[in-house]
Design a protein around this motif. Structure first.
Motif, PDB file in Angstrom:
ATOM      1  N   THR A   5       0.877  -1.167   0.000  1.00 15.97           N
ATOM      2  CA  THR A   5       0.000   0.000   0.000  1.00 15.97           C
ATOM      3  C   THR A   5       0.916   1.218   0.000  1.00 15.97           C
ATOM      4  OG1 THR A   5      -1.651  -1.196   1.282  1.00 15.97           O
ATOM      5  CG2 THR A   5      -1.870   1.183   1.167  1.00 15.97           C
ATOM      6  N   CYS A  30      -3.387  -0.312  -8.498  1.00 15.71           N
ATOM      7  CA  CYS A  30      -4.802   0.012  -8.329  1.00 15.71           C
ATOM      8  C   CYS A  30      -4.937   1.245  -7.451  1.00 15.71           C
ATOM      9  CB  CYS A  30      -5.555  -1.159  -7.691  1.00 15.71           C
ATOM     10  SG  CYS A  30      -5.537  -2.667  -8.681  1.00 15.71           S
ATOM     11  N   ILE A  32      -6.755   3.584  -5.005  1.00 17.55           N
ATOM     12  CA  ILE A  32      -7.862   3.384  -4.071  1.00 17.55           C
ATOM     13  C   ILE A  32      -8.351   4.687  -3.433  1.00 17.55           C
ATOM     14  CG2 ILE A  32      -7.348   0.968  -3.585  1.00 17.55           C
ATOM     15  CD1 ILE A  32      -5.845   1.767  -1.128  1.00 17.55           C
TER      16      ILE A  32
END
Length: 514
Positions: A5, A30, A32
């Motif tokens: 992350t 991705c 987020i």
């Protein structure tokens, strides 16, 4: 399984942005979350070189909030970068220290070439779409607050890149200082843009055909989806359609434009300046299609992090772009292609055969390669001051992918190939050069001098040169029927510095070809 992350923070000229990503080998990058806060640092920075107390307070408050958001997402790592608004401050280091002390966030400042390279990486991360677009003549227009960057591609290779001080905030500030009516303001804006672009056209666009324009900006790109026709792919539209839409918008008031495109009152003037810039570049390049991939600097930061940590594979050969740009630069300044390629081949042979001695890696090998390709670019300006002129040309030429510090290493290596080497105390005086950079310059200079001496008469075209470490000597073996007496004399002279740097005596050996 690698999964991170990651947070990317961009201290831009007009806003602070943070994106949170989940990065993994299986799913790629991705996004987020995307947090933005408008804060006009650029106008103040470009005008006075300082930030006011109020702006510093707001900046630190927002970054503290970003820190809390990162903690809530349990971010594994982050990168935070400042761009031109931070870079052009007179007291950059003081500001960065205050930010870190108050927020716990360390900000690194990107040079212009580093910033544009990350923007470029964010586009390249689009993979096959990007490769397809640049297979034809293509220009990338990267619009920032302080400047724009135009990069040109031919047949998939980067040939040139140029920075122009036509950023939207800088232009808005100049327009605000001019007291004139709205109609006259548009004319003045067009004249300012045209003056810079016409010079760019003469220098870079005369012998290149541009089919596509790739757009990276914060104002026009987000609304392109509303302008495109139904039969076009997302982010693509024709240059004709854009010009027609911009002509239509030009006849409307600021309020009408804001309502139609759902822009805030503050962003409408910046949108229009971006639109004028896009139209100017379309007119000068003759591009038929435009692609706005919708990427941001944060995307480039995240992609770069994923590559460096080997989570994602590299989609594009960025090293070949740097090499291609160096070759184009050499050609532009009438460098000898045959000579530079011969010196390059010998220099890389020396580098590869002495890895255990010099302790340098892949990146330094690339810098040596670029130095060899730009070996004699300074002769365009002066034969008597070849070294100094080469230095000035290289330092004035941006190569996306090389940082400012790396460009300075290359410039010094080429310079000291033609002039007496300056030792540490003097070379770092007033330059802030690190010890590591100095040692790289010394090592690469020693290799380039030796390589240039071996091809002094330019008679080694197609000749194989082998390098072999033999006890305390480096044997360079040349198979040729040509006499090497001249090379031997110069080789001995240039070899003295090589021996000083590596404590390794270079020896020239000849094998007579039949």
């Amino acid at each position: 399984m690698k999964r991170k992350t990651f947070a990317a923070i961009d201290l831009g000229s007009y806003e602070l942005a943070m994106k949170i990503y989940e990065i993994s080998i299986q799913k790629g990058m991705c996004e987020i979350d995307h947090i933005r806060h408008r804060l006009d640092l650029g106008t103040e920075s470009y005008r006075s070189g300082k930030l006011t107390y109020e702006h510093m307070e707001e900046l630190c408050r927002v970054l503290k909030d970003y820190r809390r958001i990162m903690d809530s997402y349990k971010v594994d790592d982050y990168c935070a970068y400042g761009t031109s608004a931070i870079r052009e401050l007179d007291n950059t280091m003081i500001v960065l220290d205050r930010i870190e002390q108050r927020t716990g966030i360390r900000i690194n400042v990107l040079s212009n070439s580093e910033q544009r390279f990350l923007d470029y990486k964010s586009i390249a991360a689009k993979g096959d779409v990007f490769e397809t677009v640049i297979s034809k003549g293509t220009a990338i227009l990267d619009i920032g607050g302080g400047s724009i960057q135009i990069s040109l591609f031919e047949k998939g290779s980067l040939t040139a890149t140029q920075n122009l001080r036509l950023g939207v905030l800088r232009l808005r500030d100049r327009m605000n200082q001019i007291a004139s009516g709205p109609g006259r303001m548009n004319q003045i804006l067009e004249e300012l843009i045209e003056g810079e672009l016409s010079v760019f056209h003469k220098l870079y666009l005369k012998d290149i055909e541009i089919d596509n324009l790739i757009l990276v900006d914060d104002y026009v790109s987000p609304v392109l989806s509303a302008l495109k026709k139904n039969d076009r792919k997302k982010g693509f539209m024709t240059a004709e359609a854009i010009k027609n839409k911009l002509a239509d918008l030009r006849m409307k008031s600021m309020a009408e434009i804001g309502r139609e495109l759902m822009l805030s009152d503050e962003n409408v003037p910046l949108f229009l300046i971006s639109a004028f810039l896009i139209k100017g570049v379309l007119d000068h390049t003759g591009a038929k299609d435009i692609w706005a991939p919708g990427v941001t600097l944060c995307d480039g930061i995240a992609y770069d992090y994923a590559q460096e940590n080997r989570i994602l594979k590299q989609f594009h050969d960025f090293e070949s772009d740097i090499v291609s740009c160096a070759k184009y630069t050499s050609k532009r300044y009438l460098g000898s292609r045959r000579r530079s390629e011969a010196v390059e081949a010998i220099a890389l042979t020396v580098f590869d055969s002495t890895k255990k001695i010099h302790g340098m890696g892949k990146r330094e090998r690339l810098l040596l390669r670029i130095s060899a390709l730009l070996y004699d670019c300074g002769k365009f300006m002066s034969l008597s001051s070849l070294g100094e002129c080469s230095y000035q040309i290289i330092m004035s030429t941006e190569m996306i992918g090389l940082s400012h510090a790396e460009r300075e290493i290359v410039a010094n290596v080429v310079k000291f190939n033609h002039t007496e080497f300056i030792y540490y105390d003097e070379i770092v005086k007033g330059r802030g050069m690190s010890r590591d950079a100095y040692l790289v310059i010394a090592k690469l200079t020693a290799m380039l001098r030796l390589s240039g001496a071996l091809d002094a008469k330019r008679n080694l075209k197609g000749v194989t040169v082998k390098a072999v470490l033999h006890e305390e000597e480096l044997w360079l073996q040349v198979e040729t029927s040509e006499s090497l007496e001249f090379e031997r004399a110069l080789f001995a002279e240039k070899g003295e510095f090589f021996e000083e740097v590596f404590n390794l005596r270079p020896v020239l050996k000849q094998k007579r070809s039949i």
